[in-house]
Design a protein around this motif. Sequence first.
Motif, PDB file in Angstrom:
ATOM      1  N   THR A 358       3.410  -5.698  -1.852  1.00  0.00           N
ATOM      2  CA  THR A 358       2.793  -4.418  -2.222  1.00  0.00           C
ATOM      3  C   THR A 358       3.382  -3.275  -1.391  1.00  0.00           C
ATOM      4  O   THR A 358       3.173  -2.108  -1.719  1.00  0.00           O
ATOM      5  N   GLY A 359       4.066  -3.595  -0.315  1.00  0.00           N
ATOM      6  CA  GLY A 359       4.790  -2.592   0.468  1.00  0.00           C
ATOM      7  C   GLY A 359       3.925  -1.674   1.305  1.00  0.00           C
ATOM      8  O   GLY A 359       4.412  -1.025   2.228  1.00  0.00           O
ATOM      9  N   GLY A 360       2.674  -1.559   0.961  1.00  0.00           N
ATOM     10  CA  GLY A 360       1.758  -0.678   1.691  1.00  0.00           C
ATOM     11  C   GLY A 360       0.323  -1.118   1.433  1.00  0.00           C
ATOM     12  O   GLY A 360       0.071  -2.011   0.604  1.00  0.00           O
ATOM     13  N   ILE A 361      -0.602  -0.457   2.136  1.00  0.00           N
ATOM     14  CA  ILE A 361      -2.023  -0.827   2.052  1.00  0.00           C
ATOM     15  C   ILE A 361      -2.533  -0.625   0.623  1.00  0.00           C
ATOM     16  O   ILE A 361      -2.243   0.394  -0.004  1.00  0.00           O
ATOM     17  N   MET A 362      -3.293  -1.592   0.129  1.00  0.00           N
ATOM     18  CA  MET A 362      -3.838  -1.528  -1.229  1.00  0.00           C
ATOM     19  C   MET A 362      -5.366  -1.462  -1.236  1.00  0.00           C
ATOM     20  O   MET A 362      -5.963  -0.814  -2.078  1.00  0.00           O
ATOM     21  N   ILE A 363      -5.982  -2.220  -0.316  1.00  0.00           N
ATOM     22  CA  ILE A 363      -7.448  -2.270  -0.271  1.00  0.00           C
ATOM     23  C   ILE A 363      -7.836  -2.007   1.171  1.00  0.00           C
ATOM     24  O   ILE A 363      -7.216  -2.564   2.083  1.00  0.00           O
ATOM     25  N   SER A 364      -8.840  -1.155   1.364  1.00  0.00           N
ATOM     26  CA  SER A 364      -9.157  -0.869   2.763  1.00  0.00           C
ATOM     27  C   SER A 364     -10.603  -0.438   2.931  1.00  0.00           C
ATOM     28  O   SER A 364     -11.246   0.044   2.009  1.00  0.00           O
ATOM     29  N   ASN A 365     -11.083  -0.645   4.142  1.00  0.00           N
ATOM     30  CA  ASN A 365     -12.320   0.005   4.565  1.00  0.00           C
ATOM     31  C   ASN A 365     -11.906   1.427   4.920  1.00  0.00           C
ATOM     32  O   ASN A 365     -11.521   1.719   6.041  1.00  0.00           O
ATOM     33  N   TYR A 366     -11.910   2.231   3.887  1.00  0.00           N
ATOM     34  CA  TYR A 366     -11.433   3.606   3.964  1.00  0.00           C
ATOM     35  C   TYR A 366     -12.182   4.347   5.072  1.00  0.00           C
ATOM     36  O   TYR A 366     -13.364   4.113   5.313  1.00  0.00           O
ATOM     37  N   ALA A 367     -11.446   5.252   5.738  1.00  0.00           N
ATOM     38  CA  ALA A 367     -11.960   5.822   6.990  1.00  0.00           C
ATOM     39  C   ALA A 367     -13.292   6.555   6.860  1.00  0.00           C
ATOM     40  O   ALA A 367     -14.105   6.511   7.781  1.00  0.00           O
ATOM     41  N   SER A 368     -13.517   7.209   5.743  1.00  0.00           N
ATOM     42  CA  SER A 368     -14.775   7.963   5.647  1.00  0.00           C
ATOM     43  C   SER A 368     -15.843   7.184   4.872  1.00  0.00           C
ATOM     44  O   SER A 368     -16.815   7.734   4.397  1.00  0.00           O
ATOM     45  N   MET A 369     -15.639   5.880   4.785  1.00  0.00           N
ATOM     46  CA  MET A 369     -16.554   5.037   4.011  1.00  0.00           C
ATOM     47  C   MET A 369     -17.259   4.090   4.978  1.00  0.00           C
ATOM     48  O   MET A 369     -16.721   3.795   6.042  1.00  0.00           O
ATOM     49  N   GLU A 370     -18.421   3.625   4.607  1.00  0.00           N
ATOM     50  CA  GLU A 370     -19.131   2.641   5.445  1.00  0.00           C
ATOM     51  C   GLU A 370     -18.273   1.372   5.585  1.00  0.00           C
ATOM     52  O   GLU A 370     -17.727   0.885   4.603  1.00  0.00           O
ATOM     53  N   VAL A 371     -18.162   0.852   6.813  1.00  0.00           N
ATOM     54  CA  VAL A 371     -17.416  -0.395   7.022  1.00  0.00           C
ATOM     55  C   VAL A 371     -18.353  -1.573   6.781  1.00  0.00           C
ATOM     56  O   VAL A 371     -19.440  -1.616   7.346  1.00  0.00           O
ATOM     57  N   ARG A 372     -17.918  -2.521   5.947  1.00  0.00           N
ATOM     58  CA  ARG A 372     -18.727  -3.734   5.788  1.00  0.00           C
ATOM     59  C   ARG A 372     -18.012  -4.876   6.495  1.00  0.00           C
ATOM     60  O   ARG A 372     -16.962  -5.340   6.015  1.00  0.00           O
ATOM     61  N   PRO A 373     -18.540  -5.346   7.617  1.00  0.00           N
ATOM     62  CA  PRO A 373     -17.852  -6.388   8.369  1.00  0.00           C
ATOM     63  C   PRO A 373     -17.607  -7.623   7.513  1.00  0.00           C
ATOM     64  O   PRO A 373     -18.526  -8.129   6.859  1.00  0.00           O
ATOM     65  N   GLY A 374     -16.363  -8.089   7.481  1.00  0.00           N
ATOM     66  CA  GLY A 374     -16.029  -9.269   6.682  1.00  0.00           C
ATOM     67  C   GLY A 374     -15.437  -8.900   5.333  1.00  0.00           C
ATOM     68  O   GLY A 374     -14.877  -9.744   4.646  1.00  0.00           O
ATOM     69  N   SER A 375     -15.537  -7.616   4.949  1.00  0.00           N
ATOM     70  CA  SER A 375     -14.965  -7.198   3.665  1.00  0.00           C
ATOM     71  C   SER A 375     -13.636  -6.485   3.899  1.00  0.00           C
ATOM     72  O   SER A 375     -13.446  -5.810   4.902  1.00  0.00           O
ATOM     73  N   MET A 376     -12.724  -6.630   2.921  1.00  0.00           N
ATOM     74  CA  MET A 376     -11.434  -5.926   3.006  1.00  0.00           C
ATOM     75  C   MET A 376     -11.585  -4.464   2.622  1.00  0.00           C
ATOM     76  O   MET A 376     -10.676  -3.663   2.816  1.00  0.00           O
ATOM     77  N   GLY A 377     -12.712  -4.103   1.989  1.00  0.00           N
ATOM     78  CA  GLY A 377     -12.937  -2.714   1.588  1.00  0.00           C
ATOM     79  C   GLY A 377     -12.725  -2.526   0.094  1.00  0.00           C
ATOM     80  O   GLY A 377     -12.911  -3.448  -0.701  1.00  0.00           O
ATOM     81  N   LYS A 378     -12.331  -1.305  -0.268  1.00  0.00           N
ATOM     82  CA  LYS A 378     -12.153  -0.969  -1.692  1.00  0.00           C
ATOM     83  C   LYS A 378     -10.712  -0.528  -1.946  1.00  0.00           C
ATOM     84  O   LYS A 378     -10.027  -0.094  -1.024  1.00  0.00           O
ATOM     85  N   PRO A 379     -10.285  -0.601  -3.206  1.00  0.00           N
ATOM     86  CA  PRO A 379      -8.914  -0.170  -3.530  1.00  0.00           C
ATOM     87  C   PRO A 379      -8.700   1.280  -3.097  1.00  0.00           C
ATOM     88  O   PRO A 379      -9.596   2.107  -3.248  1.00  0.00           O
ATOM     89  N   ILE A 380      -7.532   1.572  -2.566  1.00  0.00           N
ATOM     90  CA  ILE A 380      -7.277   2.941  -2.124  1.00  0.00           C
ATOM     91  C   ILE A 380      -7.113   3.835  -3.354  1.00  0.00           C
ATOM     92  O   ILE A 380      -6.778   3.350  -4.446  1.00  0.00           O
ATOM     93  N   PRO A 381      -7.317   5.131  -3.190  1.00  0.00           N
ATOM     94  CA  PRO A 381      -7.098   6.042  -4.314  1.00  0.00           C
ATOM     95  C   PRO A 381      -5.704   5.816  -4.906  1.00  0.00           C
ATOM     96  O   PRO A 381      -4.731   5.677  -4.157  1.00  0.00           O
ATOM     97  N   GLY A 382      -5.621   5.745  -6.230  1.00  0.00           N
ATOM     98  CA  GLY A 382      -4.327   5.546  -6.881  1.00  0.00           C
ATOM     99  C   GLY A 382      -4.023   4.091  -7.183  1.00  0.00           C
ATOM    100  O   GLY A 382      -3.071   3.798  -7.897  1.00  0.00           O
ATOM    101  N   VAL A 383      -4.822   3.187  -6.642  1.00  0.00           N
ATOM    102  CA  VAL A 383      -4.578   1.763  -6.897  1.00  0.00           C
ATOM    103  C   VAL A 383      -5.740   1.190  -7.696  1.00  0.00           C
ATOM    104  O   VAL A 383      -6.901   1.375  -7.343  1.00  0.00           O
ATOM    105  N   GLU A 384      -5.395   0.525  -8.791  1.00  0.00           N
ATOM    106  CA  GLU A 384      -6.425  -0.118  -9.587  1.00  0.00           C
ATOM    107  C   GLU A 384      -6.366  -1.612  -9.323  1.00  0.00           C
ATOM    108  O   GLU A 384      -5.332  -2.249  -9.553  1.00  0.00           O
ATOM    109  N   ALA A 385      -7.456  -2.153  -8.799  1.00  0.00           N
ATOM    110  CA  ALA A 385      -7.518  -3.588  -8.524  1.00  0.00           C
ATOM    111  C   ALA A 385      -8.538  -4.216  -9.447  1.00  0.00           C
ATOM    112  O   ALA A 385      -9.409  -3.537  -9.985  1.00  0.00           O
TER     113      ALA A 385
END
Length: 576
Positions: A358-385
């Motif tokens: 993927t060459g770069g980050i695709m899913i993340s606990n985005y910085a201004s979003m609540e962090v859920r421990p154990g989760s990879m987070g949500k797809p970054i803007p522009g990426v459809e997962a």
Amino acid sequence: MQASSVNLPDYEQFCASFSWAQAWRELAGMGDGRLNIAFEALDRHMGTEVAERTAIRFMPRDSQTPVDISYRALNERAARFANVLQDLGVRPGERVYGLSHRIPDLYAAVLGTLKHGCVFTPLFPAFGPEPIRQRVEIGEPAVLVTSERLYRKKVADWVADTPSIRHVLLIDQLDEAPPGTEDAASLMAAASDQYATRAMDPEDPALLHFTSGTTGKPKGALHVHEAVVNHHMTGRYVLDMHPGDIYWCTADPGWVTGTSYGIIAPLTNGVTMVVDEAEFDAERWYRIIQDQKVAVWYTAPTAIRMLIKLGPELPRAHDLSSLRFMASVGEPLNPEAVIWGRKVLGKPFHDNWWQTETGGIMISNYASMEVRPGSMGKPIPGVEAALARKTETGIELITEPDETGELVLKKGWPSMFRGYLHQKEKYRNSFVGDWYLTGDLARRDADGYYWFVGRDDDVIKSSGHLIGPFEVESVLLEHPAVAEAGVIGVPDEIAGETVKAFVALKPGYQADERLRKELMGLARKRLGPAVAPRQIDFREELPRTRSGKIMRRLLRARELGLPEGDTSTLESGGAQ
Ligand code: ATP
Ligand code: MG
């Protein structure tokens, strides 16, 4: 758990308004839709205030006194390297391999290679001679950039038999250049520090990265110049880099993380990046964060687990208050580690998920979003997962929450790999229609957070249950004695497979029957008898790749007496 940052757009709003075209506009470009990663990283800062800022804060191996290199100085070093390639008759499109410890001229070589339109491939300096030779044979570089020591130890014996290599350039040269090599430092000193960075087509190849070899033989993933759009955007909005920040990515540039986020993203974003020549050393690391006032820190679960293993006293003896944002990638980040970050370092780790491909980050606990421990987070803007089930004719997307499926990504983000070198068929088979199949299994909760379940190959099927090793490992890691855990399935006549765990302990704990029972009890209580391990074995160390990933396939092969397969990236735990 609350997010830790900082003046960033709200996640949902940003997703709704984001487009890759807009991300493109944040870059300078070179006219006519052309661009070059090195131009975005260096040239475009010349003539702005960034030029005089520190690009690399180099921490030499045996000292804590940094050496600062400005954007302007790095641009000139890279230009000299590009001129050296040009003078040697190396043509754009040809490959340049880098095999070096983290020293400033490695960075100049990467960027100079890109300036000249050549394709750069990093190799991990701790590889043995054989994995290096194999990768050279696959990728056929025209140039190998290395150091005298690495050359003598790992290259000299076989390089004459590899016809593609026309030049071996030694950076960090100690004595006299051995026969068949050239001293890059003197070539660079004689070359001009001006070079007109080549304007490339966005689809021109720029980087060839080998995967980690966790599940099998490493594959060569090809990336193009357009990838910089991703690197820049995710550096800015996912890792929360602000111009002038002190940023530290601990990954070696031998891996994709160390290139995408250890070279490209920090430079396009105008931050100062710490480059530490030394290997992992907990005390040194805390001291670097404290003394250099690191604000953004990107590291890996294996390093975090090592820090946890050594206890909270060391971090408490340092002032780590400069840390604003911490992120992790490479393996699942156990909830315990996120919580430890918050408790001991004052900030949670933001897990994010991506791959060499993927060459770069695709899913993340985005910085201004609540962090859920154990989760990879949500797809970054522009990426459809999405999550998918395989069907007879293709795939079917899963819409219900909490179902496990293969993680798939909609084609079209800029840093998507454009091929596996010499493996057309394998590349084609990685896609179904518009979807790229990642080979990882995940769940999505009702709020849209993704939870890693396991690699397709690692998932255990026991009495009709699908068991992800990560879930079991995370529970074992809750026990204060456990430093690392690796979980596999072993064949069982009745259940199909049963769960077996391998555990390495923290210093001071005794691997005995009492502890084994305690761990079994904890797992059964937390996971239920169907999912808890039937067997637990203690090990001094678990087998890991050089990028820090637990090699479950090796645990399994050893357990079942099967061939070990490709072990070229094996770092530790080599002995049983
Ligand atoms: P190979 O493809 O050669 O077997 P590899 O998949 O380990 O090696 P990389 O591309 O370096 O090579 O690693 C990407 C993989 O690492 C992902 O597919 C995933 O399995 C794992 N990974 C990365 N980040 C995370 C994360 N945050 N959570 C869970 N797993 C992760
Ligand atoms: Mg992979």
